[in-house]
Write an enzyme that holds these catalytic residues in place. Structure first.
Site, PDB file in Angstrom:
ATOM      1  N   HIS A  42      53.921  46.826 -88.585  1.00  0.00           N
ATOM      2  CA  HIS A  42      54.166  45.973 -89.750  1.00  0.00           C
ATOM      3  C   HIS A  42      55.649  46.018 -90.075  1.00  0.00           C
ATOM      4  CE1 HIS A  42      53.818  44.262 -93.782  1.00  0.00           C
ATOM      5  NE2 HIS A  42      52.658  43.796 -93.362  1.00  0.00           N
ATOM      6  N   ASP A  62      45.167  42.946 -90.186  1.00  0.00           N
ATOM      7  CA  ASP A  62      44.484  42.071 -89.217  1.00  0.00           C
ATOM      8  C   ASP A  62      43.604  42.831 -88.240  1.00  0.00           C
ATOM      9  OD1 ASP A  62      47.467  40.521 -89.603  1.00  0.00           O
ATOM     10  OD2 ASP A  62      45.614  39.406 -89.891  1.00  0.00           O
TER      11      ASP A  62
END
Ligand code: SDX
Length: 392
Positions: free
Chosen positions: A270, A327
């Site tokens: 991320h 996700d």
């Protein structure tokens, strides 16, 4: 200094912004919406209440919440001409391609809610978008399935209505499974807003010029579609299917580590979180709950758990601080709920429309707001005289 020009980062560098909606601490894995933790909101709130919180800054009283819910459901239908517009796509069009088109087309249908300096019109445009995104998303899904569109049923909650529009068919009765409705609402809450991610920054930059709000949201949808961003949930499922068996995991971890290999482990890493994405933690638990309640034994979930276990112990992933992100698990739940992978990012867009439009409102209301103008570091040649073609 590039040797040619002095780069002055202070000149109109408006790539960043000031916002009070969402706070992220990437090192601690903290996510707050207007001060409330995502864990508490996912556990105790519902999606429209989170939408109200992001838009208005406070949790609503029961009466205010009831009138907000009613105001949203009043806008759930779309103009019949939009159905005609949507039917112009090929049946095999990706639902995200359809969403880019039909949401942008909303700017051609609603001229009474686009004066961005009129608070009333801003509110109507915002509520129209929040209300119509599930309807349009369900239409894109039905169109890809070759099934008739369903009208919204305003007796249902936001999540129930969406599931009804997606999965009910005229040929037989359809009752929304409360397990699915609860999981859907939780997934919507977890994806609602996330500070200045790529798609939110896209909406802000488009909106900073005073562009039509519907068109700005369409720009956000386009940015979200990328596999490095919202498209990752679809990419995670495709990756798990490609890995196929836990014995193949080391090969894919090695590919992800290889700097010469463009492959990245989708669902990991991320831009901000250098710890667990707090949303992934909630989704990990929800994954087990939903699949358990539905009695679904999905080998991909076992494979995902094995991949997570191995990756979290891998020195490269430890050194690079790569953890599962939002996700990684969402796709597995959505697959268990009956959605095809092509719809995963569409559902992300339905939810993120709340964050996009809340951030857009915050920006438009800011009297100090100016047009966005990110700066560049010029690396081209210095000024030089034109050369006639005969001398090149
Ligand atoms: C979302 O911004 C947001 O808030 C987004 C989002 C939201 O809610 O809006 O949270 C939603 O987009 C989540 C991210 C979903 N994307 C994926 O799962 C795709 C796989 N992830 C990677 O593409 C990557 O992690 C990014 C794009 C998410 C972040 O990329 P960065 O900014 O390059 O990550 P980084 O700077 O932390 O990377 C550090 C290193 C780099 O190597 P070096 O250049 O230091 O040698 O780790 C490597 C990266 O190459 N790396 C990975 C990796 N992610 C980063 N290597 C292998 N597999 C990965 N998944």
């Amino acid at each position: 200094e590039t040797g040619m020009f002095t780069f002055d980062p202070g000149y109109g560098a408006t790539g960043s912004c000031v916002s009070g909606l969402t706070y992220i601490d990437g090192d601690k894995g903290v996510l707050l919406h207007r001060g409330y933790s995502i864990d508490e909101l996912a556990d105790k709130s519902d999606f429209l209440e989170v939408a109200y919180l992001l838009l208005e800054g406070e949790l609503p009283s029961a009466d205010v919440k009831a009138s907000f819910d009613t105001a949203i459901t009043r806008h759930t239908m779309v103009h019949e001409q939009l159905s005609t517009f949507l039917r112009g796509f090929r049946r095999d069009a990706h639902p995200m391609a359809i969403m880019c088109g039909v949401v942008g087309a909303l700017s051609a249908f609603y001229h009474d809610s686009t004066d961005i300096h009129d608070p009333q019109q801003r509110m109507v445009a915002s509520r129209r978008l929040i209300a119509k995104m599930p309807t349009l998303a369900a239409m894109a899904y039905k169109y890809s399935q070759g099934q008739p569109f369903n009208y919204p049923n305003n007796q249902l909650s936001y999540a129930e209505n969406f599931l009804h529009m997606c999965f009910s068919v005229p040929a037989e009765p359809y009752v929304v499974d409360p397990i699915l409705a609860d999981a859907m609402d939780k997934i919507f809450i977890l994806h609602a807003d996330h500070e200045q991610n790529a798609s939110t920054s896209t909406v802000r930059l488009a909106g900073s010029s005073g562009a039509n709000p519907f068109a700005c949201i369409a720009a956000g949808i386009a940015s979200l579609w990328g596999p490095a961003h919202g498209g990752a949930n679809e990419a995670v499922l495709n990756m798990l299917n490609e890995i196929g068996h836990k014995d193949n995991i080391p090969e894919y971890i090695a590919k992800a580590r290889d700097k010469n290999d463009p492959f990245r482990l989708f669902g990991f890493g991320h831009r901000v979180y250098k710890n667990f994405d707090p949303r992934a933690k909630v989704l990990r638990k929800a994954c087990h709950d939903v699949l358990g309640k539905l009695g679904v034994q999905d080998p991909l979930l076992e494979l995902a758990m094995e991949l997570e276990d191995i990756a979290l112990k891998d020195q490269y992933f430890i050194d690079k601080k790569l953890y599962p992100n939002v996700d990684f698990y969402s796709g597995i739940i959505l697959k268990a709920m009956g959605f095809p992978t092509s719809m995963f990012t569409v559902l992300f867009a339905v939810s993120r429309t709340v964050g996009w439009i809340a951030q857009w409102n915050e920006m438009i209301k800011d009297p100090a707001q100016r047009i966005g103008r990110p700066r560049q570091l010029y690396t081209g040649p210095g000024e030089r005289p034109y050369v006639d073609a005969s001398k090149r």
